[in-house]
Scaffold this motif. Structure first.
Motif, PDB file in Angstrom:
ATOM      1  N   ASP A 136      41.690  49.985  54.958  1.00 19.72           N
ATOM      2  CA  ASP A 136      42.387  48.590  54.469  1.00 19.72           C
ATOM      3  C   ASP A 136      42.589  48.322  52.962  1.00 19.72           C
ATOM      4  OD1 ASP A 136      42.645  48.342  57.340  1.00 19.72           O
ATOM      5  OD2 ASP A 136      41.320  46.547  57.480  1.00 19.72           O
ATOM      6  N   ILE A 137      41.224  48.747  52.325  1.00 17.14           N
ATOM      7  CA  ILE A 137      41.580  48.476  50.991  1.00 17.14           C
ATOM      8  C   ILE A 137      42.388  49.367  50.228  1.00 17.14           C
ATOM      9  CG2 ILE A 137      39.907  48.540  48.826  1.00 17.14           C
ATOM     10  CD1 ILE A 137      37.527  47.675  50.501  1.00 17.14           C
ATOM     11  N   ILE A 138      42.342  50.612  50.441  1.00 21.01           N
ATOM     12  CA  ILE A 138      43.258  51.486  50.166  1.00 21.01           C
ATOM     13  C   ILE A 138      44.753  51.288  50.531  1.00 21.01           C
ATOM     14  CG2 ILE A 138      44.120  54.096  50.054  1.00 21.01           C
ATOM     15  CD1 ILE A 138      41.061  54.738  50.608  1.00 21.01           C
ATOM     16  N   ASN A 139      44.742  50.681  51.575  1.00 18.13           N
ATOM     17  CA  ASN A 139      46.380  50.310  52.171  1.00 18.13           C
ATOM     18  C   ASN A 139      46.575  48.960  51.506  1.00 18.13           C
ATOM     19  OD1 ASN A 139      46.890  52.988  53.221  1.00 18.13           O
ATOM     20  ND2 ASN A 139      45.780  52.025  55.363  1.00 18.13           N
ATOM     21  N   LYS A 140      45.677  48.401  50.814  1.00 22.85           N
ATOM     22  CA  LYS A 140      46.095  46.921  50.161  1.00 22.85           C
ATOM     23  C   LYS A 140      46.488  46.038  51.035  1.00 22.85           C
ATOM     24  CE  LYS A 140      47.289  48.883  45.682  1.00 22.85           C
ATOM     25  NZ  LYS A 140      48.296  48.938  44.670  1.00 22.85           N
ATOM     26  N   ILE A 141      45.848  46.072  52.494  1.00 25.57           N
ATOM     27  CA  ILE A 141      45.897  44.795  53.465  1.00 25.57           C
ATOM     28  C   ILE A 141      44.444  44.129  53.682  1.00 25.57           C
ATOM     29  CG2 ILE A 141      47.906  46.255  54.495  1.00 25.57           C
ATOM     30  CD1 ILE A 141      45.819  47.138  56.591  1.00 25.57           C
ATOM     31  N   ALA A 142      43.590  44.465  52.973  1.00 20.54           N
ATOM     32  CA  ALA A 142      42.218  43.834  53.191  1.00 20.54           C
ATOM     33  C   ALA A 142      42.428  42.623  52.352  1.00 20.54           C
ATOM     34  CB  ALA A 142      40.994  44.566  52.537  1.00 20.54           C
ATOM     35  N   LEU A 143      41.707  41.569  52.755  1.00 22.84           N
ATOM     36  CA  LEU A 143      41.495  40.258  52.085  1.00 22.84           C
ATOM     37  C   LEU A 143      40.419  40.194  51.166  1.00 22.84           C
ATOM     38  CD1 LEU A 143      42.976  37.575  51.530  1.00 22.84           C
ATOM     39  CD2 LEU A 143      41.574  36.543  53.390  1.00 22.84           C
ATOM     40  N   LEU A 144      40.392  40.383  49.917  1.00 23.00           N
ATOM     41  CA  LEU A 144      39.282  40.391  49.095  1.00 23.00           C
ATOM     42  C   LEU A 144      39.185  39.449  47.929  1.00 23.00           C
ATOM     43  CD1 LEU A 144      39.759  44.334  47.783  1.00 23.00           C
ATOM     44  CD2 LEU A 144      38.472  43.340  49.831  1.00 23.00           C
ATOM     45  N   PRO A 145      37.823  39.117  47.536  1.00 23.50           N
ATOM     46  CA  PRO A 145      37.437  38.214  46.723  1.00 23.50           C
ATOM     47  C   PRO A 145      38.290  38.493  45.289  1.00 23.50           C
ATOM     48  CG  PRO A 145      35.418  39.058  47.724  1.00 23.50           C
ATOM     49  CD  PRO A 145      36.538  39.857  48.276  1.00 23.50           C
ATOM     50  N   ALA A 146      38.586  37.486  44.643  1.00 28.21           N
ATOM     51  CA  ALA A 146      39.310  37.447  43.450  1.00 28.21           C
ATOM     52  C   ALA A 146      38.678  38.044  42.318  1.00 28.21           C
ATOM     53  CB  ALA A 146      39.995  36.063  43.027  1.00 28.21           C
ATOM     54  N   ASP A 147      39.285  38.819  41.405  1.00 31.11           N
ATOM     55  CA  ASP A 147      38.621  39.467  40.234  1.00 31.11           C
ATOM     56  C   ASP A 147      37.015  40.028  40.820  1.00 31.11           C
ATOM     57  OD1 ASP A 147      40.440  38.622  38.784  1.00 31.11           O
ATOM     58  OD2 ASP A 147      39.712  36.608  38.811  1.00 31.11           O
ATOM     59  N   LEU A 148      37.024  40.990  41.697  1.00 28.79           N
ATOM     60  CA  LEU A 148      35.994  41.481  42.143  1.00 28.79           C
ATOM     61  C   LEU A 148      34.949  42.149  41.340  1.00 28.79           C
ATOM     62  CD1 LEU A 148      34.482  41.800  44.931  1.00 28.79           C
ATOM     63  CD2 LEU A 148      35.885  43.793  45.320  1.00 28.79           C
ATOM     64  N   TYR A 149      35.447  42.726  40.179  1.00 28.18           N
ATOM     65  CA  TYR A 149      34.301  43.431  39.374  1.00 28.18           C
ATOM     66  C   TYR A 149      34.183  42.509  38.204  1.00 28.18           C
ATOM     67  CZ  TYR A 149      35.377  46.977  42.852  1.00 28.18           C
ATOM     68  OH  TYR A 149      35.700  47.580  44.036  1.00 28.18           O
ATOM     69  N   ALA A 150      34.767  41.210  37.924  1.00 28.16           N
ATOM     70  CA  ALA A 150      34.435  40.433  36.862  1.00 28.16           C
ATOM     71  C   ALA A 150      33.328  39.630  36.954  1.00 28.16           C
ATOM     72  CB  ALA A 150      35.640  39.666  36.562  1.00 28.16           C
ATOM     73  N   HIS A 151      32.254  39.714  35.835  1.00 29.96           N
ATOM     74  CA  HIS A 151      31.078  38.744  35.796  1.00 29.96           C
ATOM     75  C   HIS A 151      31.408  37.189  36.040  1.00 29.96           C
ATOM     76  CE1 HIS A 151      28.413  41.962  34.086  1.00 29.96           C
ATOM     77  NE2 HIS A 151      29.505  42.265  33.027  1.00 29.96           N
ATOM     78  N   ASN A 152      31.982  36.446  35.378  1.00 30.79           N
ATOM     79  CA  ASN A 152      32.350  35.228  35.467  1.00 30.79           C
ATOM     80  C   ASN A 152      32.797  34.878  36.968  1.00 30.79           C
ATOM     81  OD1 ASN A 152      34.899  36.049  35.089  1.00 30.79           O
ATOM     82  ND2 ASN A 152      35.536  34.466  33.752  1.00 30.79           N
ATOM     83  N   SER A 153      33.755  35.591  37.443  1.00 28.76           N
ATOM     84  CA  SER A 153      34.309  35.087  38.576  1.00 28.76           C
ATOM     85  C   SER A 153      33.047  35.557  39.929  1.00 28.76           C
ATOM     86  CB  SER A 153      35.641  35.753  39.034  1.00 28.76           C
ATOM     87  OG  SER A 153      35.334  37.392  39.108  1.00 28.76           O
TER      88      SER A 153
END
Length: 457
Positions: A136-153
């Motif tokens: 689902d992540i590869i097909n961009k249909i997963a609902l993911l947290p915003a700015d997943l790899y950013a420290h502050n977010s």
């Protein structure tokens, strides 16, 4: 002898503003002071929750590692020059790990706490909105947290216990919201909610915010400190703060904040000076242990003052190990180990081992694949939960150690098998949040089937 909070504060201010030390008090004054400090000597249902934040993103996959067999081979091939050796075997009751599993040598104290049944390890936990998978992540249909790899977010997402502004949680954290739910007295003592490492969202609620202290001092107004004319400035400033009547609403509000902060600093300084020192050495050159030592003092005061709940936030930086990880990460783990082990010994010393639960959070895990002599920002990782009521065990699903697995994204970023909100729900439930309130506190909890209970008998 009974004494009101206002009388107590006025009395302490009189002592401290007058420059009088405790040793100079008369027997009558000392008895009054003892009555003030010892009012409501203990709460009938006291609980303290302590967040230990590891700023930067802890590489916890170099904390809990395979011992032998194919899992060890996979780990060594994937981690390459960062692979650790000579792990200390642990034996979780919850699951059989093929080839065994262990903690790295720097975590000897953590291992002892685990073996005593006082420390839980939550494996492969991270911020999630819904259960998700690699396809689902590869097909961009997963609902993911915003700015997943950013420290502050991601620091904010962990502390918020929700994604962005779900249920109007954008400016609040889950500890602050829990206090809002449980707090029956909006005038509770200010040490109910204390940060020892600056501002954070985790402790912010609609009706509560953290009081900030340092590990070694209680700050009062800085304007007359370390100045040649401090002795002249101080009484003038105090006369201005306490003796001036302001007509403008903003000036009135600002002056109220300043007076409250100064009053609280003076009161806390006096309260702390009356505590007998514990006969336990604080680990030297360990900023995290020093913060936790102050937390223990504040727990003692909270219990004396009749508080039923307290929350604390402490932290340790340096975990963003893009470079020189093989040298720096073990040093950080040593600081964490020594601080947590020391902290639990203070629980025992004050008889609060079943009343205090501490746990780690970090921005994110890190990539399995090295970037040279370090690692990049990842997603899921392992966290610790510590306390006398904790059922020490290994919780969750151990992550795969190969880059080709269906739960591993590019570079070796682990997809969480446990949501951070599932982890938080167990902590909040122990703290006293009712079952019917958990989904209000954690908006995405409803989408995850498996409850976690670190406190099950």
């Amino acid at each position: 002898m009974s004494i009101s909070v206002n009388e107590r504060r006025a009395f302490l201010k009189q002592i401290l503003y007058g420059g009088m030390g405790v040793a100079a008090l008369s027997s009558m004054q000392m008895s009054l002071l003892n009555a003030a400090v010892a009012q409501s000597s203990s709460a009938s249902d006291y609980k303290a929750l302590v967040c230990v934040f590891l700023f930067g993103g802890n590489d916890s996959y170099n904390m809990l590692i395979p011992l032998e067999g194919q899992a060890l081979i996979d780990y060594q091939m994937t981690r390459q020059n960062l692979a650790r050796e000579q792990a200390l075997a642990i034996f979780p009751e919850s699951q059989v790990v093929d080839g065994g599993i262990g903690l790295v040598p720097e975590l000897m104290g953590v291992k002892t706490l685990f073996e005593q049944g006082n420390l839980a390890i939550q494996a492969n936990v991270g911020t999630l909105i819904r259960p998700t998978n690699k396809t689902d992540i590869i097909n961009k249909i997963a609902l993911l947290p915003a700015d997943l790899y950013a420290h502050n977010s991601q620091q904010l997402t962990w502390q918020r216990g929700a994604e962005l502004n779900q249920n109007n949680t954008g400016s609040t954290g889950w500890a602050g919201r829990a206090i809002d739910l449980l707090q029956s007295n909006l005038n509770a003592p200010f040490i109910e909610n204390v940060s020892l490492t600056g501002h954070n969202i985790w402790q912010s609620g609609m009706n509560t915010s953290a009081y900030h202290v340092n590990a070694d001092t209680v700050d009062s107004l800085r304007i007359y400190k370390h100045h040649a004319y401090a002795s002249i400035r101080k009484p003038l400033l105090e006369q201005h703060i306490y003796g001036t009547v302001f007509s403008h609403p903003l000036a009135q509000s600002y002056n109220h904040v300043v007076k409250s902060a100064e009053d609280n600093a003076q009161i806390l300084t006096g309260d702390l000076s009356l505590l007998a020192p514990l006969e336990i050495d604080i680990p030297s050159n360990n900023a995290l242990a020093a913060q936790l030592a102050r937390v223990t003092d504040l727990i003692r005061l909270g219990k004396q003052q009749g508080l039923s709940r307290q929350v604390f936030f402490v932290g340790l930086g340096g975990w963003d190990t893009h470079n020189n990880q093989i040298a720096n990460h073990p040093k950080l783990l040593t600081l964490l180990n020594d601080a947590l082990f020391y902290f639990y010994q203070t629980h025992l010393a004050i008889g609060a081992e079943n009343e205090v639960v501490s746990f780690t959070m970090s921005d994110f895990g890190r990539t399995l694949m090295p970037n040279g002599d370090g690692t990049d920002h990842g997603w899921a990782g392992h966290q610790f939960i510590l306390g006398g009521n904790v059922q020490g065990n290994l919780y969750g699903i151990l992550p795969p150690s190969t880059l080709t697995h269906e739960h591993v994204l590019n570079g070796g970023r682990m997809i969480p098998s446990t949501s951070s909100e599932q982890m938080f729900a167990s902590l909040a439930r122990w703290y006293g949040v009712g079952e019917g309130q958990l989904e209000d506190l954690f908006p995405n909890l409803q989408y995850f089937d498996n409850d976690i209970d670190y406190f099950a008998v």
